[in-house]
Structures are given as structure tokens and as C-alpha cells.
Design a protein around this motif. Structure first.
Motif, PDB file in Angstrom:
ATOM      1  N   ARG A  59       0.788  -1.228   0.000  1.00  0.00           N
ATOM      2  CA  ARG A  59       0.000   0.000   0.000  1.00  0.00           C
ATOM      3  C   ARG A  59       0.821   1.280   0.000  1.00  0.00           C
ATOM      4  NH1 ARG A  59      -1.998  -3.407   3.832  1.00  0.00           N
ATOM      5  NH2 ARG A  59      -0.988  -2.289   5.517  1.00  0.00           N
ATOM      6  N   GLY A  60       2.133   1.166   0.163  1.00  0.00           N
ATOM      7  CA  GLY A  60       2.975   2.359   0.278  1.00  0.00           C
ATOM      8  C   GLY A  60       3.162   2.756   1.731  1.00  0.00           C
ATOM      9  N   ASP A  61       3.821   3.880   1.916  1.00  0.00           N
ATOM     10  CA  ASP A  61       4.153   4.355   3.260  1.00  0.00           C
ATOM     11  C   ASP A  61       2.877   4.699   4.038  1.00  0.00           C
ATOM     12  OD1 ASP A  61       4.866   6.546   5.311  1.00  0.00           O
ATOM     13  OD2 ASP A  61       6.817   5.746   4.718  1.00  0.00           O
ATOM     14  N   PRO A  62       2.752   4.210   5.273  1.00  0.00           N
ATOM     15  CA  PRO A  62       1.537   4.456   6.049  1.00  0.00           C
ATOM     16  C   PRO A  62       1.530   5.756   6.836  1.00  0.00           C
ATOM     17  CG  PRO A  62       2.941   2.982   7.263  1.00  0.00           C
ATOM     18  CD  PRO A  62       3.639   3.265   5.939  1.00  0.00           C
ATOM     19  N   GLY A  63       2.528   6.599   6.661  1.00  0.00           N
ATOM     20  CA  GLY A  63       2.580   7.844   7.428  1.00  0.00           C
ATOM     21  C   GLY A  63       2.699   7.555   8.911  1.00  0.00           C
ATOM     22  N   ALA A  64       1.894   8.216   9.707  1.00  0.00           N
ATOM     23  CA  ALA A  64       1.961   8.056  11.164  1.00  0.00           C
ATOM     24  C   ALA A  64       1.590   6.651  11.618  1.00  0.00           C
ATOM     25  CB  ALA A  64       1.045   9.073  11.835  1.00  0.00           C
ATOM     26  N   TYR A  65       0.830   5.918  10.813  1.00  0.00           N
ATOM     27  CA  TYR A  65       0.295   4.606  11.202  1.00  0.00           C
ATOM     28  C   TYR A  65       1.313   3.494  10.952  1.00  0.00           C
ATOM     29  CZ  TYR A  65      -3.963   7.319  11.347  1.00  0.00           C
ATOM     30  OH  TYR A  65      -4.910   8.275  11.635  1.00  0.00           O
ATOM     31  N   ARG A  66       2.404   3.523  11.687  1.00  0.00           N
ATOM     32  CA  ARG A  66       3.526   2.612  11.503  1.00  0.00           C
ATOM     33  C   ARG A  66       3.979   2.118  12.875  1.00  0.00           C
ATOM     34  NH1 ARG A  66       5.796   6.058   8.222  1.00  0.00           N
ATOM     35  NH2 ARG A  66       7.554   4.757   7.614  1.00  0.00           N
ATOM     36  N   PRO A  67       4.919   1.195  12.916  1.00  0.00           N
ATOM     37  CA  PRO A  67       5.509   0.807  14.200  1.00  0.00           C
ATOM     38  C   PRO A  67       6.562   1.833  14.644  1.00  0.00           C
ATOM     39  CG  PRO A  67       6.135  -0.761  12.461  1.00  0.00           C
ATOM     40  CD  PRO A  67       5.322   0.314  11.829  1.00  0.00           C
ATOM     41  N   TYR A  68       6.766   1.897  15.944  1.00  0.00           N
ATOM     42  CA  TYR A  68       7.735   2.787  16.556  1.00  0.00           C
ATOM     43  C   TYR A  68       8.597   1.981  17.524  1.00  0.00           C
ATOM     44  CZ  TYR A  68       4.681   6.580  14.964  1.00  0.00           C
ATOM     45  OH  TYR A  68       3.936   7.433  14.194  1.00  0.00           O
ATOM     46  N   ALA A  69       9.885   2.274  17.560  1.00  0.00           N
ATOM     47  CA  ALA A  69      10.774   1.683  18.560  1.00  0.00           C
ATOM     48  C   ALA A  69      10.644   2.502  19.834  1.00  0.00           C
ATOM     49  CB  ALA A  69      12.213   1.697  18.066  1.00  0.00           C
ATOM     50  N   ILE A  70      10.535   1.827  20.972  1.00  0.00           N
ATOM     51  CA  ILE A  70      10.483   2.502  22.262  1.00  0.00           C
ATOM     52  C   ILE A  70      11.916   2.610  22.776  1.00  0.00           C
ATOM     53  CG2 ILE A  70       9.628   2.429  24.638  1.00  0.00           C
ATOM     54  CD1 ILE A  70       7.319   0.628  23.591  1.00  0.00           C
ATOM     55  N   GLN A  71      12.382   3.844  22.905  1.00  0.00           N
ATOM     56  CA  GLN A  71      13.760   4.090  23.345  1.00  0.00           C
ATOM     57  C   GLN A  71      13.753   4.905  24.633  1.00  0.00           C
ATOM     58  OE1 GLN A  71      15.154   6.152  19.830  1.00  0.00           O
ATOM     59  NE2 GLN A  71      15.870   4.245  18.910  1.00  0.00           N
ATOM     60  N   LEU A  72      14.696   4.589  25.515  1.00  0.00           N
ATOM     61  CA  LEU A  72      14.842   5.365  26.743  1.00  0.00           C
ATOM     62  C   LEU A  72      15.409   6.732  26.395  1.00  0.00           C
ATOM     63  CD1 LEU A  72      16.358   2.654  29.105  1.00  0.00           C
ATOM     64  CD2 LEU A  72      13.941   3.273  28.776  1.00  0.00           C
ATOM     65  N   LEU A  73      14.772   7.770  26.876  1.00  0.00           N
ATOM     66  CA  LEU A  73      15.222   9.133  26.610  1.00  0.00           C
ATOM     67  C   LEU A  73      16.627   9.350  27.174  1.00  0.00           C
ATOM     68  CD1 LEU A  73      14.447  11.908  25.466  1.00  0.00           C
ATOM     69  CD2 LEU A  73      13.382  12.435  27.658  1.00  0.00           C
ATOM     70  N   ALA A  74      16.926   8.728  28.301  1.00  0.00           N
ATOM     71  CA  ALA A  74      18.208   8.946  28.984  1.00  0.00           C
ATOM     72  C   ALA A  74      19.407   8.522  28.148  1.00  0.00           C
ATOM     73  CB  ALA A  74      18.213   8.207  30.320  1.00  0.00           C
ATOM     74  N   ASP A  75      19.304   7.386  27.436  1.00  0.00           N
ATOM     75  CA  ASP A  75      20.488   6.902  26.722  1.00  0.00           C
ATOM     76  C   ASP A  75      20.215   6.325  25.332  1.00  0.00           C
ATOM     77  OD1 ASP A  75      19.359   4.416  27.205  1.00  0.00           O
ATOM     78  OD2 ASP A  75      20.954   3.737  28.557  1.00  0.00           O
ATOM     79  N   GLY A  76      18.966   6.362  24.880  1.00  0.00           N
ATOM     80  CA  GLY A  76      18.636   5.900  23.536  1.00  0.00           C
ATOM     81  C   GLY A  76      18.523   4.401  23.371  1.00  0.00           C
ATOM     82  N   THR A  77      18.579   3.640  24.462  1.00  0.00           N
ATOM     83  CA  THR A  77      18.461   2.186  24.360  1.00  0.00           C
ATOM     84  C   THR A  77      17.043   1.802  23.950  1.00  0.00           C
ATOM     85  OG1 THR A  77      20.155   1.840  26.043  1.00  0.00           O
ATOM     86  CG2 THR A  77      18.666   0.003  25.616  1.00  0.00           C
ATOM     87  N   THR A  78      16.937   0.947  22.933  1.00  0.00           N
ATOM     88  CA  THR A  78      15.633   0.449  22.493  1.00  0.00           C
ATOM     89  C   THR A  78      15.219  -0.697  23.401  1.00  0.00           C
ATOM     90  OG1 THR A  78      16.090   1.093  20.215  1.00  0.00           O
ATOM     91  CG2 THR A  78      14.333  -0.517  20.555  1.00  0.00           C
ATOM     92  N   VAL A  79      14.052  -0.532  24.052  1.00  0.00           N
ATOM     93  CA  VAL A  79      13.575  -1.510  25.029  1.00  0.00           C
ATOM     94  C   VAL A  79      12.283  -2.198  24.598  1.00  0.00           C
ATOM     95  CG1 VAL A  79      14.736  -0.397  26.978  1.00  0.00           C
ATOM     96  CG2 VAL A  79      12.385   0.274  26.383  1.00  0.00           C
ATOM     97  N   GLY A  80      11.799  -1.883  23.403  1.00  0.00           N
ATOM     98  CA  GLY A  80      10.577  -2.515  22.923  1.00  0.00           C
ATOM     99  C   GLY A  80      10.030  -1.805  21.707  1.00  0.00           C
ATOM    100  N   GLY A  81       8.801  -2.145  21.406  1.00  0.00           N
ATOM    101  CA  GLY A  81       8.145  -1.551  20.256  1.00  0.00           C
ATOM    102  C   GLY A  81       6.669  -1.336  20.515  1.00  0.00           C
ATOM    103  N   ILE A  82       6.114  -0.385  19.795  1.00  0.00           N
ATOM    104  CA  ILE A  82       4.690  -0.078  19.874  1.00  0.00           C
ATOM    105  C   ILE A  82       4.286   0.433  18.501  1.00  0.00           C
ATOM    106  CG2 ILE A  82       5.054   2.312  20.649  1.00  0.00           C
ATOM    107  CD1 ILE A  82       2.540   1.861  22.489  1.00  0.00           C
TER     108      ILE A  82
END
Length: 165
Positions: A59-82
Motif C-alpha cells: 500500500r505504500g508508506d503508512p505515514g503516522a500509522y507505523r511501528p515505533y521503537a520505544i527508546q529510553l530518553l536517557a540513553d537511547g536504548t531500544t527496550v521494545g516496540g509499539i
């Protein structure tokens, strides 16, 4: 990739996945500079990333309706996804999913992320957000309730939740 902004919360960054990010997650191969927590990506992250890649191809790029990596603001470590399972349906309803590595659970990150993702859905024009949790996954049920979603019913496997925007 459509210009999709990073979502910042009090303690987290929700980083929108690009096609390249999704491929790295599917292959479980971080790029130089990626900070992935132990046990990331999990099976759910891989399924979400593959679903995103399939959706982009169809369908092409979904814009905002995509997955996001959950990263800690303190150090950028990816701890999950939403993220969203795809674009809204004909009624404007989106379905969400999320997951955290075991070491990041119990700290309120999932609820914080879900509230931010619901705000993004509202900004992007969705009319409602749906999600579900396994019957025995009380923690995930509490996450959706903490984000304002209400119980709608269940089947033999999952409890269903919804928030009308």
C-alpha cells in the motif's frame, strides 16, 4: 519515508521505523550505533516489522500509522516496540500492539508509550483505537486501562479494549 516525527514523552522516545529499521529488526542485526537492550528485538517486534514491510510493499508508506521503537530518553536504548497494525479501517479505527523486553517491564513504559501513541492517532485523524491482550496477561490489560481504553468483551483467547477518540 514520509516525514514522521519522533514522539517524545517524559522518559521515552518513540522512534518511527523506516523500511531500513524494519529490515534490521526482522534480521535481528543492529546497525552500528543502534543501542538494543538485551532480548530486543523479540518475536513480536519481528512480526510487527515484517507486517510493516509487507504493508509498505502493498500500500505504500503508512505515514503516522507505523511501528515505533520505544527508546529510553536517557540513553537511547531500544527496550521494545509499539505501533499500529496498519492504516485506519473504513471507519477510521486503528489497531495497536506493543511489547517490552523483560528488563523494561513494570516501570510504566508501556502505559506512557500507549498514551503517546493514542495522541498520535488522534492527531493523524483516527476515530478510535483498539487493542487486545491475552486473557492471562493482566499487565497488558492494565496498560490499556491506564491509557483510557475500556473493556469491550472477550473470546476464548483475548480481552478486547477500545478508546473512541
Amino acid at each position: 519515508m514520509t516525514n514522521v516525527k519522533i514522539i517524545e514523552t517524559e522518559r521515552l522516545l518513540l522512534h518511527p521505523l523506516s523500511v531500513d529499521d524494519a529490515r534490521r529488526i526482522v534480521d535481528a542485526r543492529p546497525a552500528p550505533g543502534d543501542r538494543w537492550a538485551e532480548e530486543y528485538p523479540g518475536a513480536g517486534d519481528g512480526r510487527s516489522a515484517q507486517g510493516f514491510l509487507n504493508g509498505v510493499a502493498e500500500r505504500g508508506d503508512p505515514g503516522a500509522y507505523r511501528p515505533y521503537a520505544i527508546q529510553l530518553l536517557a540513553d537511547g536504548t531500544t527496550v521494545g516496540g509499539i505501533g499500529f497494525h496498519g492504516p485506519p479501517d473504513a471507519d477510521g479505527v486503528v489497531t495497536i500492539g506493543y511489547g517490552l523486553v523483560p528488563g523494561a517491564r513494570g516501570k510504566g513504559y508501556a502505559s506512557e508509550s500507549l498514551r503517546a501513541l493514542i495522541a498520535r492517532a488522534r492527531e493523524a485523524g483516527a476515530t478510535a483505537v483498539r487493542g487486545d491482550a491475552d486473557l492471562d496477561n493482566i499487565a497488558s490489560q492494565r496498560v490499556m486501562e491506564a491509557a483510557g481504553m475500556t473493556y469491550e468483551g472477550e473470546d476464548e483467547k483475548v480481552r478486547n479494549y477500545c478508546l473512541v477518540l
